[in-house]
Enzyme design. Sequence first.
Site, PDB file in Angstrom:
ATOM      1  N   LYS A  17      22.387  83.977 -51.120  1.00 20.46           N
ATOM      2  CA  LYS A  17      22.460  85.372 -51.545  1.00 20.46           C
ATOM      3  C   LYS A  17      23.142  86.261 -50.529  1.00 20.46           C
ATOM      4  CE  LYS A  17      18.328  86.794 -52.352  1.00 20.46           C
ATOM      5  NZ  LYS A  17      17.573  85.790 -51.577  1.00 20.46           N
ATOM      6  N   ARG A 162      15.863  81.288 -36.974  1.00 24.21           N
ATOM      7  CA  ARG A 162      14.888  82.346 -37.198  1.00 24.21           C
ATOM      8  C   ARG A 162      13.471  81.795 -37.111  1.00 24.21           C
ATOM      9  NH1 ARG A 162      16.808  85.362 -42.614  1.00 24.21           N
ATOM     10  NH2 ARG A 162      14.623  84.948 -43.055  1.00 24.21           N
TER      11      ARG A 162
END
Length: 220
Positions: A17, A162
């Site tokens: 996305k 992350r």
Amino acid sequence: MIPGARLVLLGRQGAGKGTQCARLSRHYVVPHISTGDMLRAAVREGTEFGRKAEEYMHAGELLPDDIMVGIVDERLESDDTRTRGFVLDGFPRTVAQAEALLEITSPRGINVVIDLEVPREVVLARLASRRVCNDCGTNYSVDLPPKYDMVCDVCGGDVVQRDDDTEKAIAQRLALYDRETEPLIEWFQGKGLLDVVDGTGHPDDVTDRLVRTIDRRREP
């Protein structure tokens, strides 16, 4: 190409996305509004909101609807979104947020909501290999790293994995998506706003599919 569009991109994290939102933002000359980037910036800056958000993010949970709606409402009142449009990434994630979005954008409305469809096993592999620039948020992967060590090609920042891309956190996010976010697909479909686009294959091919879908929705 006619500038301007008002659209929402849905899909599991790891479906690509972010990359596609950035491409659509450039194509239609509209801001890319990523609630995830906004939240992570607040966490890095150590704001009061950032500290609250961090607790939810590390637990792999969604923030309360009222907080997320307030953030998006404030952003969509800016001149750039009111005059040109926007690409929303990461919002809405619940039906309550979707209802609020239609109220916020009334009477302008939105052109289309796209479900970027990618198989779960592909998403898992992408997220496990993802690496992100700490400063500008540019995405890389183990297979496609920066040119020089783990230094961002765009801004020179550190490229890292992350904290919420661990196997446990990924599994929690996907389960949360299946439980709370997928009902959005049926809800937007009922509003006549939803289109489904295949998110697999080369990014250029996916972009072409998205643009064709959006342009059909924007035709008078």
